[in-house]
Design an enzyme around this catalytic site. Sequence first.
Site, PDB file in Angstrom:
ATOM      1  CG  ASN A 282       3.008   4.598   1.900  1.00  0.00           C
ATOM      2  OD1 ASN A 282       3.832   4.255   1.055  1.00  0.00           O
ATOM      3  ND2 ASN A 282       2.251   3.731   2.556  1.00  0.00           N
ATOM      4  CB  THR A 283       3.899  10.678   5.205  1.00  0.00           C
ATOM      5  OG1 THR A 283       2.527  10.273   5.209  1.00  0.00           O
ATOM      6  CG2 THR A 283       3.975  12.181   5.434  1.00  0.00           C
TER       7      THR A 283
ATOM      8  CE  LYS B  67       2.406  -0.059  13.077  1.00  0.00           C
ATOM      9  NZ  LYS B  67       0.995  -0.269  12.677  1.00  0.00           N
TER      10      LYS B  67
ATOM     11  CB  SER C  32       3.561   5.677   7.363  1.00  0.00           C
ATOM     12  OG  SER C  32       3.120   5.627   6.027  1.00  0.00           O
TER      13      SER C  32
ATOM     14  CG  ASN D   2       4.122   1.165   9.633  1.00  0.00           C
ATOM     15  OD1 ASN D   2       3.427   0.671   8.754  1.00  0.00           O
ATOM     16  ND2 ASN D   2       3.846   2.345  10.172  1.00  0.00           N
TER      17      ASN D   2
ATOM     18  CG  PHE E  99      -0.658   9.181   7.296  1.00  0.00           C
ATOM     19  CD1 PHE E  99      -0.511   7.822   7.507  1.00  0.00           C
ATOM     20  CD2 PHE E  99       0.219  10.041   7.952  1.00  0.00           C
ATOM     21  CE1 PHE E  99       0.472   7.328   8.357  1.00  0.00           C
ATOM     22  CE2 PHE E  99       1.196   9.563   8.812  1.00  0.00           C
ATOM     23  CZ  PHE E  99       1.328   8.196   9.012  1.00  0.00           C
TER      24      PHE E  99
ATOM     25  CG  LEU F  78      -3.756   3.298   1.568  1.00  0.00           C
ATOM     26  CD1 LEU F  78      -4.182   2.516   2.799  1.00  0.00           C
ATOM     27  CD2 LEU F  78      -4.958   3.650   0.717  1.00  0.00           C
TER      28      LEU F  78
ATOM     29  CG  ASN G 290      -0.421   0.731   2.402  1.00  0.00           C
ATOM     30  OD1 ASN G 290      -0.472   1.965   2.469  1.00  0.00           O
ATOM     31  ND2 ASN G 290       0.126  -0.021   3.346  1.00  0.00           N
TER      32      ASN G 290
END
Length: 362
Positions: free
Chosen positions: A176-177, A216, A174, A245, A116, A114, A112
């Site tokens: 993805n940021t 996390k 994450s 994660n 956030f 995504l 993924n």
Amino acid sequence: MLHHFWKMIGRPATFLMDAETAHGVSINGLKTGGIKGGKCHNDPRLSQSIAGLEFPNPVGVAAGLDKNAEVPDALLNLGFGFTEVGTVTPLAQEGNPKPRIFRVVDDEAVINRLGFNNQGHEAAFQRLKSRAQNGLVGVNIGANKESADFTKDYALGIEKFYAVASYFTANISSPNTPGLRDLQARDQLAELLSRILEVHAAKADEHGRYVPVFLKIAPDVSEAELDDIVEEVLDKKLDGIIVSNTTLDRTALRKPNKETGGLSGKPLHERSTIMLAKTRQRAGKDLPIIGVGGVHNADSAAAKFEAGADLIQLYTGMIYEGPTIANMINRGLSRKLDGLGLTHIRQLRDRKLQEWAARSLG
């Protein structure tokens, strides 16, 4: 019976849809009561007292499934001991362009990116405020992609949700940021935790209750970086660590995959469990650790405990195994305790810590 139905009918039907559409259908099914998990497995030997909280069983839902706090109680009713909503950011944001979720069916995995995507603090807060039942619901907090001050966004999360959260998770891992994982560097982490805990102390005084805070982390940090993270967590007296994660590593996949984003599911199990054991070695025996990554049955769950976890979480496993997964795992853990002659899940912890910690992350 329910699990057989899922494997024969539910999963094939769900997999005809693209992954994000299927997720939305699942959320609606949980809202309407159409998704059932069967009779909850209750075994007092599986209960855990961690960070001042009483968990009826150690199997939880990881953040990402219920991003907007739409179905926490429905998830608890599937037999999970706790669930975690989010990641929530102060402002609503769309996330990255679609498509952004990809099944890797041969490996029972998901990729993924995504970013956030969520409806923001206020929407999630109002839903949690209006919950009609008890049960442990953590709030996973993050930062908006365009924020000029990531650490301020985390502090705002503590402030906003203090009255309704069972615990907090600061998600700095994450992939993805852009720039988010930089917060795992020691100087930035020290600043972030100090700011979070300053707000946390004020809210604890205001509400007269203590809400634990977990951090996390990613499974892709080096051992030197892990040293710094654990030292900061211990120095700041954080309540625990969640390991881990999703990963950017693709070496565990059977076939090459060019999709960018975080990999979850079975291929993450070994890497995340090694990282868990290495974290336990550094943190000592007392710091609570939640193990996440590749949990899909009782054996994969037991491995997390044996590597040092106190609790576990899953998400991708539910995509492949269906809504009965919590009860299946809890029943399997009970059978494992029977087979080993153990009287509580705590006795499973650390049994193979050295073995897991000795493995290389590659």
